[in-house]
Design a protein around this motif. Sequence first.
Motif, PDB file in Angstrom:
ATOM      1  N   ALA A  18       0.838  -1.195   0.000  1.00 35.35           N
ATOM      2  CA  ALA A  18       0.000   0.000   0.000  1.00 35.35           C
ATOM      3  C   ALA A  18       0.875   1.246   0.000  1.00 35.35           C
ATOM      4  O   ALA A  18       2.100   1.166   0.168  1.00 35.35           O
ATOM      5  N   ASP A  19       0.236   2.373  -0.128  1.00 33.51           N
ATOM      6  CA  ASP A  19       0.867   3.680   0.011  1.00 33.51           C
ATOM      7  C   ASP A  19       0.762   4.045   1.492  1.00 33.51           C
ATOM      8  O   ASP A  19      -0.347   4.251   2.008  1.00 33.51           O
ATOM      9  N   ILE A  20       1.882   4.136   2.175  1.00 35.96           N
ATOM     10  CA  ILE A  20       1.888   4.388   3.626  1.00 35.96           C
ATOM     11  C   ILE A  20       1.188   5.697   3.980  1.00 35.96           C
ATOM     12  O   ILE A  20       0.632   5.829   5.076  1.00 35.96           O
ATOM     13  N   THR A  21       1.152   6.645   3.065  1.00 35.25           N
ATOM     14  CA  THR A  21       0.522   7.942   3.358  1.00 35.25           C
ATOM     15  C   THR A  21      -0.996   7.858   3.412  1.00 35.25           C
ATOM     16  O   THR A  21      -1.649   8.832   3.780  1.00 35.25           O
ATOM     17  N   THR A  22      -1.573   6.709   3.068  1.00 38.08           N
ATOM     18  CA  THR A  22      -3.033   6.549   3.089  1.00 38.08           C
ATOM     19  C   THR A  22      -3.529   5.837   4.337  1.00 38.08           C
ATOM     20  O   THR A  22      -4.742   5.673   4.510  1.00 38.08           O
ATOM     21  N   LEU A  23      -2.627   5.417   5.221  1.00 36.60           N
ATOM     22  CA  LEU A  23      -3.014   4.595   6.367  1.00 36.60           C
ATOM     23  C   LEU A  23      -3.485   5.448   7.541  1.00 36.60           C
ATOM     24  O   LEU A  23      -2.781   6.351   7.992  1.00 36.60           O
ATOM     25  N   ALA A  24      -4.663   5.127   8.052  1.00 34.25           N
ATOM     26  CA  ALA A  24      -5.250   5.838   9.191  1.00 34.25           C
ATOM     27  C   ALA A  24      -4.904   5.089  10.472  1.00 34.25           C
ATOM     28  O   ALA A  24      -5.694   4.314  10.996  1.00 34.25           O
ATOM     29  N   LEU A  25      -3.696   5.312  10.958  1.00 37.03           N
ATOM     30  CA  LEU A  25      -3.194   4.677  12.178  1.00 37.03           C
ATOM     31  C   LEU A  25      -2.778   5.763  13.158  1.00 37.03           C
ATOM     32  O   LEU A  25      -2.785   6.949  12.829  1.00 37.03           O
ATOM     33  N   ASP A  26      -2.377   5.349  14.347  1.00 38.92           N
ATOM     34  CA  ASP A  26      -1.870   6.339  15.295  1.00 38.92           C
ATOM     35  C   ASP A  26      -0.606   7.003  14.762  1.00 38.92           C
ATOM     36  O   ASP A  26      -0.395   8.195  14.963  1.00 38.92           O
ATOM     37  N   ALA A  27       0.249   6.227  14.077  1.00 41.20           N
ATOM     38  CA  ALA A  27       1.485   6.789  13.528  1.00 41.20           C
ATOM     39  C   ALA A  27       1.953   5.995  12.319  1.00 41.20           C
ATOM     40  O   ALA A  27       1.734   4.783  12.245  1.00 41.20           O
ATOM     41  N   ILE A  28       2.587   6.709  11.408  1.00 38.85           N
ATOM     42  CA  ILE A  28       3.368   6.060  10.362  1.00 38.85           C
ATOM     43  C   ILE A  28       4.813   6.457  10.603  1.00 38.85           C
ATOM     44  O   ILE A  28       5.097   7.515  11.176  1.00 38.85           O
ATOM     45  N   VAL A  29       5.720   5.591  10.201  1.00 35.81           N
ATOM     46  CA  VAL A  29       7.143   5.867  10.358  1.00 35.81           C
ATOM     47  C   VAL A  29       7.675   6.378   9.024  1.00 35.81           C
ATOM     48  O   VAL A  29       7.365   5.834   7.966  1.00 35.81           O
ATOM     49  N   ASN A  30       8.450   7.429   9.100  1.00 39.13           N
ATOM     50  CA  ASN A  30       9.072   8.029   7.928  1.00 39.13           C
ATOM     51  C   ASN A  30      10.527   7.604   7.856  1.00 39.13           C
ATOM     52  O   ASN A  30      11.275   7.776   8.817  1.00 39.13           O
ATOM     53  N   ALA A  31      10.935   7.064   6.717  1.00 40.24           N
ATOM     54  CA  ALA A  31      12.342   6.768   6.453  1.00 40.24           C
ATOM     55  C   ALA A  31      12.985   8.095   6.048  1.00 40.24           C
ATOM     56  O   ALA A  31      13.097   8.425   4.872  1.00 40.24           O
ATOM     57  N   ALA A  32      13.349   8.875   7.053  1.00 40.95           N
ATOM     58  CA  ALA A  32      13.778  10.263   6.865  1.00 40.95           C
ATOM     59  C   ALA A  32      15.268  10.370   6.564  1.00 40.95           C
ATOM     60  O   ALA A  32      16.032   9.418   6.770  1.00 40.95           O
ATOM     61  N   ASN A  33      15.659  11.563   6.128  1.00 42.88           N
ATOM     62  CA  ASN A  33      17.082  11.885   6.082  1.00 42.88           C
ATOM     63  C   ASN A  33      17.411  12.676   7.350  1.00 42.88           C
ATOM     64  O   ASN A  33      16.512  13.061   8.096  1.00 42.88           O
ATOM     65  N   SER A  34      18.680  12.906   7.603  1.00 41.60           N
ATOM     66  CA  SER A  34      19.082  13.495   8.882  1.00 41.60           C
ATOM     67  C   SER A  34      18.592  14.928   9.092  1.00 41.60           C
ATOM     68  O   SER A  34      18.496  15.378  10.228  1.00 41.60           O
ATOM     69  N   SER A  35      18.245  15.649   8.025  1.00 42.48           N
ATOM     70  CA  SER A  35      17.741  17.012   8.195  1.00 42.48           C
ATOM     71  C   SER A  35      16.279  17.027   8.632  1.00 42.48           C
ATOM     72  O   SER A  35      15.805  18.023   9.171  1.00 42.48           O
ATOM     73  N   LEU A  36      15.542  15.935   8.366  1.00 45.98           N
ATOM     74  CA  LEU A  36      14.104  15.807   8.604  1.00 45.98           C
ATOM     75  C   LEU A  36      13.274  16.756   7.739  1.00 45.98           C
ATOM     76  O   LEU A  36      12.083  16.927   7.985  1.00 45.98           O
ATOM     77  N   LEU A  37      13.868  17.326   6.710  1.00 43.88           N
ATOM     78  CA  LEU A  37      13.169  18.337   5.918  1.00 43.88           C
ATOM     79  C   LEU A  37      12.654  17.809   4.589  1.00 43.88           C
ATOM     80  O   LEU A  37      12.334  18.588   3.694  1.00 43.88           O
TER      81      LEU A  37
END
Length: 178
Positions: A18-37
């Motif tokens: 699925a597309d993680i951005t469509t999930l209605a959960l308490d939280a999704i985890v972002n595979a971020a870069n170190s700037s978080l931007l």
Amino acid sequence: MGASARIENGAELSIIVADITTLALDAIVNAANSSLLGGGGVDGAIHRKAGPRLAEECRMLHGCKTGEAKITAGYNLPARHIIHTVGPVWQGGDKGEPALLERCYRNSITLAARHNLRSLAFPAIPTGIYRFPAALAARIAVETTRRAVADTPIDSVVFCCFDAASAGHYDAAFAETN
């Protein structure tokens, strides 16, 4: 919810494509870069769908080190929160990458539990531009999550895969670690 689900230490662990951005959960985890931007892949998709207020909040967090996790609001996403974690760049496996990836999962779950969140979803950290081998990443994700959810309020963890090949790595990881 999931194509494949198991109960581990009181929590349902599911694998979905699925597309993680469509999930209605308490939280999704972002595979971020170190700037978080924001950046490419999952990180860019999350930032685009969450809207500009996410970048504003992330600026206040002053980045994130590899293996650590930080939490923000979900803004325009159906998920209430976003847990940002920075996975290691694969450099051959002898620079501590597996241990750093384990820390990503453990710290994300600990942060979710500290905020009394009950459901969260992980993407395949950091198998995109960070080049971590997908099968090994899935094995680390499953093993670490199984242990980390014990004694937490978390009752649902979703491994949200972009495609069937990625989901296959998680299915194999469950089979290997039983």
